[in-house]
Design an enzyme around this catalytic site. Sequence first.
Site, PDB file in Angstrom:
ATOM      1  CG  ASP A  22      -2.622   0.795   1.183  1.00  0.00           C
ATOM      2  OD1 ASP A  22      -3.318   0.789   1.660  1.00  0.00           O
ATOM      3  OD2 ASP A  22      -2.659   2.005  -0.115  1.00  0.00           O
TER       4      ASP A  22
HETATM    5  C1  GLC Z   1      -4.053   4.671   0.024  1.00  0.00           C
HETATM    6  C2  GLC Z   1      -5.162   2.731   0.077  1.00  0.00           C
HETATM    7  C3  GLC Z   1      -4.637   1.567  -0.607  1.00  0.00           C
HETATM    8  C4  GLC Z   1      -5.128   2.975  -2.390  1.00  0.00           C
HETATM    9  C5  GLC Z   1      -3.503   3.192  -2.019  1.00  0.00           C
HETATM   10  C6  GLC Z   1      -3.513   3.819  -3.733  1.00  0.00           C
HETATM   11  O1  GLC Z   1      -3.496   4.459   0.632  1.00  0.00           O
HETATM   12  O2  GLC Z   1      -4.678   2.392   1.311  1.00  0.00           O
HETATM   13  O3  GLC Z   1      -6.438   1.649  -0.707  1.00  0.00           O
HETATM   14  O4  GLC Z   1      -5.195   1.375  -3.005  1.00  0.00           O
HETATM   15  O5  GLC Z   1      -3.623   3.713  -1.342  1.00  0.00           O
HETATM   16  O6  GLC Z   1      -4.335   4.824  -4.150  1.00  0.00           O
END
Ligand code: GLC
Length: 720
Positions: free
Chosen positions: A267
Amino acid sequence: MIKQHSSTLVNEMTLDEKIAQLIQLATHFYKGATEEGQITGPIEEMGITGDTVQNSGSVLGASGAKTTKSIQKAHLNDNRLGIPLLFMSDIIHGYKTIFPVPLAMGCSWDLELAEKSAEIAAKEAAVSGVHVTFSPMVDLTRDPRWGRVMESTGEDPFLNSEFAKALVRGYQGEDYTKDNDRVAACVKHFAAYGAPEGGRDYNTVDMSERQLREYYLPAYKAALDEGCAMVMTAFNILDGVPATGNKRLMRDLLREEWGFDGVVISDWGAVKELIHHGYAEDEKDAAQKGLKAGVDIEMMTPCYVHHLKTLVEEGSISESLIDEAVLRILELKEKLGLFENPYRAADEEREKEIVFSESHRKAARELAAKSSVLLKNEGVLPLDREQKVALIGPFAEHDDLLGPWSWIGSREDAVKVREGFESKIDSRQLSSAKGSDISAVTSSQINEARRSAENADVIVLALGEESDMSGEAGSRADIRLPEAQLKLVEEMSKLNKPMVAVLFNGRPLDLHGVVDKVDAVLEAWFPGSEAGSAVADLLYGDANPSGRLTMSFPYSVGQVPVYYNRYNTGRPQKKGVQERFVSQYLDIPNEPLFPFGFGLSYTTFSYSDVTLSSSVIKPEQPLHLTVNVTNTGEVAGDEVVQLYVRDITGEVVRPLRELKGFKKIWLEPGETKEVAFTLTEEQLRYYHSDLSHESDAGKFNLYIGANSRDAAEYAFELIK
Ligand code: GLC
C-alpha cells in the site's frame, strides 16, 4: 508461452531495469500526464531519477484514454526494451458511474447486481486505459469508528467472501486475458486491516492466528480462489510484525500455503513505513525486509530503487528474488496483452459511448435502491404523491452523495435528493431548506426550516456525514450525527408532524437523537450517481426497500466492537432478568440498536412449514432444509431469507450465530415460495486451538429467518 517470453525478457534486462520495474509512481511523474511531464514537487526529495521513471513498471492513478495512451507512448519511446507500463487505479465502486459504497452494496445481499456493478466499472475503466483496479477491499470490520468500514461489506466472513468472489468475477470476467473490457483485480488490504485498535486507522492490529484464520482471512482467500490477479499489503502490524514486511503472512501463508503466484504490491508508502513501525532501521533495511517478505512492487516510496542494487552487490539479497518479482510483473503485463497492444482497450471514441452511459446509470439506480436499509417505519412510508413535503437538512440539495473512493465520479452529475423529489411530485408540493450545515447550525437556519415545514404534511430530513468523515484516515470516536443536525432534528420534532430521516453516511451510526425523534429511518449510505433518484424511488414506493444490514448498528459507541457472531461468555445475560454478576453494562443494553441482517420492507413476510431432511448430518449426508416464505402484505417485495447455525459445544468456544446461507427472493402480495438450503459437514468446520480446520460431532442449532436476531430455532446433530 507467457512464462517463456517474460523469462527471456528478464534475462535481457540490466539490474537497474529490473529494479525499476518494482516501483509504482503516481501519474505526475510521467511524460504525457502533464505539460511538463517531469518529476515535480515533493517527489524530487525522493531522489527518483529520470532513468528510474523511464524504466519503471507501473503507474498509480492514471486514467482516461487520451492520458494513458500519451503516457504509454512517451514511455515506450524511452524504454530500451519496449516494456509497457501497467496502469493501476482505485476503482472501488465505479469509475465514473458511481455505485453505492461497498458497505451499502453488501446490504443489498444481491451478488448478481454487485457483480454487474463491477463489470460496468471494469468496462468504463478498461476503455479509459486502466489495467488493474485496487479492488475488492475485503477487510472484515466490527468497528464503525474506523472510517474504511464504508469500503468493506461488513462483519461476516461468509458474506464478505461471497461478495469478494462476485466482485472479482465482475472485474475480471471469465478471462481478462482475452476480454479487454475487463480489468485485473487486486484484493486488499492483506491482512486484517479492518481490526485496528480503537477503530483508529493504521493502528495496531493484534489477534490470535486462530481468530485471523476464522474471521479475517476467508474473504482474501475467496477472492484469490476466484482468480484475483493481485494482492495489496496492509499498513498495520499483525502479531507485532508489519503486514508489509511479514514473511510469515506473505511467503509462508499467501504463497506457500495458498499457492498464490501473482503480484503483491505494498500500500502507499507502507514499505518505507516499516521504519516508523520500528521494524526497519532505514530505507535500506526496509527494502531488504519488504522484498524478502514478498512485496513485488513498492508503491510510491524509493527504498527498492535506492538500495536493492547495493543489497545485491553486497550479497545481502539474491538477485533471484528480484528476478522472481520482475517475472510476476511481466507475466501480468503479458496476461493483459500489453506486449502485443500496450494501449489494450484505451479508446477515446468508445470511451465517450461507454463511460457514464444511460444503461450504466440505470444499474447504479437499481443497486442504490437495493442497498438502502429501512430501519424504522411507523406508518409514514411510502409517501403519498398528494402530500406536501418539506425536505429539510444539509443533504436536501448537497452533492456529496458519491462517498469516498469515487474515482472520477462527478458530484455535480449526481442526482441530488431534491431533484429526486422533483421527479416524483409537482414543485408546488415541495418546499426545502437546509436547516443546518453538516456540523454547524444557526437560529436563522432553524427558523427557515420551520417556515419551510409550516404547511407540509410530512417532513423528510436529509441528514448525514460528509464523505471525508469516513473513508481512509476518517475515523471518528463519536459516531452520532453531528450535534448541529441533532439540534435540527430536535427543533423539527417540535412541529409534531410525521417525520422521515434519510441518512447519507459511510458507517453504522449511533442513531440516538434521530431514531427516537422520527417516524421512519431510511439508511441510504452513499448511494452514488443516482442517489436522488433511488431515494425518491424508495420513499414513494416505486422501489420497495430490501436492504439488510451487514454490519451491526451499535446502541452506542460504548458497545463497540459489537457484532452478531459473538461468543456467549460464561455469564450471559438472561433475557428479561435483572441481575448483577453477568456480562453487561450498567447503563446500556448488550444488544445493538439494529442487528446484522436486519432491514424492513413496505410489506411483511411470514415463515412456515420448515422441513429438515434429517435431524442428523454426516460427512457424506448433508442436511436439506426447506421453508415456505409468504408475502403477507399488500405490496410486492424482496425478502432475504437467512440461515444461521450455532455449534453448541466446541474444542474452542463457538459463536452464537454463524451465517451459512442466504437467498433473496421476490414475492408478489400473497405469494408463497419454498426456499431450500443445503447444510454440509464442511460448512461446520472451524479452526481448533491447534489450527486444524475441521468439524466436531455434536449438537447444533440452526436458525432460519429474517435476520440474525429474529429467526426460528431447530436442532440437529453432526455424527462422524
Ligand atoms: C491508499 C489506500 C489503498 C489505495 C492506495 C492507492 O493509501 O490505503 O487502499 O489502493 O493508497 O491509492
